[in-house]
Design an enzyme around this catalytic site. Structure first.
Site, PDB file in Angstrom:
ATOM      1  N   ASP A 198       0.856  -1.190   0.000  1.00 14.64           N
ATOM      2  CA  ASP A 198       0.000   0.000   0.000  1.00 14.64           C
ATOM      3  C   ASP A 198       0.891   1.239   0.000  1.00 14.64           C
ATOM      4  O   ASP A 198       0.632   2.217   0.695  1.00 14.64           O
ATOM      5  CB  ASP A 198      -0.928   0.003   1.220  1.00 14.64           C
ATOM      6  CG  ASP A 198      -2.047   1.050   1.106  1.00 14.64           C
ATOM      7  OD1 ASP A 198      -2.302   1.544  -0.001  1.00 14.64           O
ATOM      8  OD2 ASP A 198      -2.643   1.394   2.144  1.00 14.64           O
ATOM      9  N   ASN A 203       1.435   6.867   2.743  1.00 16.09           N
ATOM     10  CA  ASN A 203       2.099   5.992   3.703  1.00 16.09           C
ATOM     11  C   ASN A 203       3.617   6.131   3.717  1.00 16.09           C
ATOM     12  O   ASN A 203       4.331   5.227   4.140  1.00 16.09           O
ATOM     13  CB  ASN A 203       1.688   4.537   3.457  1.00 16.09           C
ATOM     14  CG  ASN A 203       0.246   4.287   3.867  1.00 16.09           C
ATOM     15  OD1 ASN A 203      -0.251   4.894   4.824  1.00 16.09           O
ATOM     16  ND2 ASN A 203      -0.433   3.427   3.142  1.00 16.09           N
ATOM     17  N   ASP A 215       2.404   2.050   7.923  1.00 13.68           N
ATOM     18  CA  ASP A 215       1.186   1.338   7.523  1.00 13.68           C
ATOM     19  C   ASP A 215       1.498   0.042   6.779  1.00 13.68           C
ATOM     20  O   ASP A 215       1.213  -0.090   5.587  1.00 13.68           O
ATOM     21  CB  ASP A 215       0.332   2.268   6.644  1.00 13.68           C
ATOM     22  CG  ASP A 215      -1.127   1.880   6.652  1.00 13.68           C
ATOM     23  OD1 ASP A 215      -1.474   0.852   7.263  1.00 13.68           O
ATOM     24  OD2 ASP A 215      -1.930   2.597   6.033  1.00 13.68           O
TER      25      ASP A 215
END
Ligand code: ADP
Ligand code: MN
Length: 267
Positions: A198, A203, A215
């Site tokens: 992700d 992030n 994250d």
């Protein structure tokens, strides 16, 4: 206001402490009063246990409240700044979204399929992924402990304010930042055996011009069936962001080869 919220959290904890000396009836009344919209009783108990064991000395206000988790600023036993990420056990949509990442993960074969089991596994997964990343020399918040749906880690930022993400503030030197990120993606892949999964401007934090990946609950091992797909998406996100900033980004296929050492198999 941070202090005020901190005091509120503190009061909640003191209330929990008083509950030990109360009758059942009194206790129940207090519990109803203390019942928060966000956290269920189990989560509050876990938090209280971390406080009474001294893993946390104090919990201050919330840093970020998302749909799936809330991140709090807290103080550790030595007065150190900690981040406490509490995964909400209540969002069913979120749990469905987690399954593809957990199902392909050989570390989580025996996960309870009920709601809490999945969320606990998710928190565990982030802890382990952060641990692996840190060991590989990738800059991430160092994980401290994970307990059920609560993950405690190093706080990235100063005076209770989190460091900015790339989304919040564009880096002063985009080329340097781009290169550092790619190096860390390669390090994470080759030394850590992980794909972030992700990775995007949301992030990645910027600490003095250097990236810190956060994250990592959805990060996967290289043997995950979709690892290559996730890596390609991560690299695509990074490229898109830096392309917009005018950076002469590297072509995706060659970047993929550079990170992994092999060609991307296009299905
Ligand atoms: P989410 O799943 O909600 O996206 P993240 O792990 O990305 O969860 O955290 C959300 C936000 O909380 C981040 O953008 C950052 O502002 C803050 N945050 C997360 N981890 C830390 C940390 N270790 N130190 C400081 N702030 C953090
Ligand atoms: Mn995030």
């Amino acid at each position: 206001m941070r202090v005020e919220i901190g005091q509120k959290a503190q009061m909640r904890v003191e209330r929990k402490q008083r509950q030990h000396e109360m009758t059942r009836q009194e206790r129940r009344e207090e519990q109803y009063q203390a019942l928060e919209e966000v956290f269920d009783r189990a989560t509050l108990m876990t938090l209280y246990q971390l406080l009474s064991r001294g893993v946390l000395r104090r919990v201050y206000g919330v840093v970020r409240a998302g749909k799936e988790s809330r991140v709090y600023h807290a103080e550790g036993p030595k007065g150190d700044d900690l981040a406490v990420k509490i995964f909400l056990t209540t969002s069913s949509e979120f749990r469905r979204g987690m399954l593809p990442y957990i199902q392909g993960d050989t570390r989580f074969k025996a996960v309870r399929r009920d709601s809490k089991g999945i969320v606990y596994a998710w928190a565990q997964k982030e802890f382990k992924n952060l641990e692996k990343a840190a060991l590989a020399g990738v800059r991430v918040p160092k994980p401290v402990i994970v307990e059920k749906n609560i993950l405690v880690m190093e706080f990235i930022g100063e005076d209770g304010s989190p460091a900015v993400t790339l989304k919040e503030e564009t880096p002063r030197n985009p080329v340097t930042m781009y290169k550092s990120i790619l190096t860390d993606v390669q390090r994470l892949y080759r030394k850590g055996g992980l794909v972030h999964g992700d990775l995007s401007e949301y992030n990645i934090m910027n600490v003095n011009g250097r990236p810190v990946f956060i994250d990592m609950s959805q990060s996967v091992l290289l043997d995950h069936p979709r690892a290559d797909e996730f890596l390609e998406r991560d690299l695509g996100n990074v490229n898109r962001y830096f392309f917009k900033l005018g950076v002469n980004v590297r072509e995706l296929d060659s970047l993929f080869r550079w990170v992994t050492g092999h060609e991307r198999e296009h299905p």
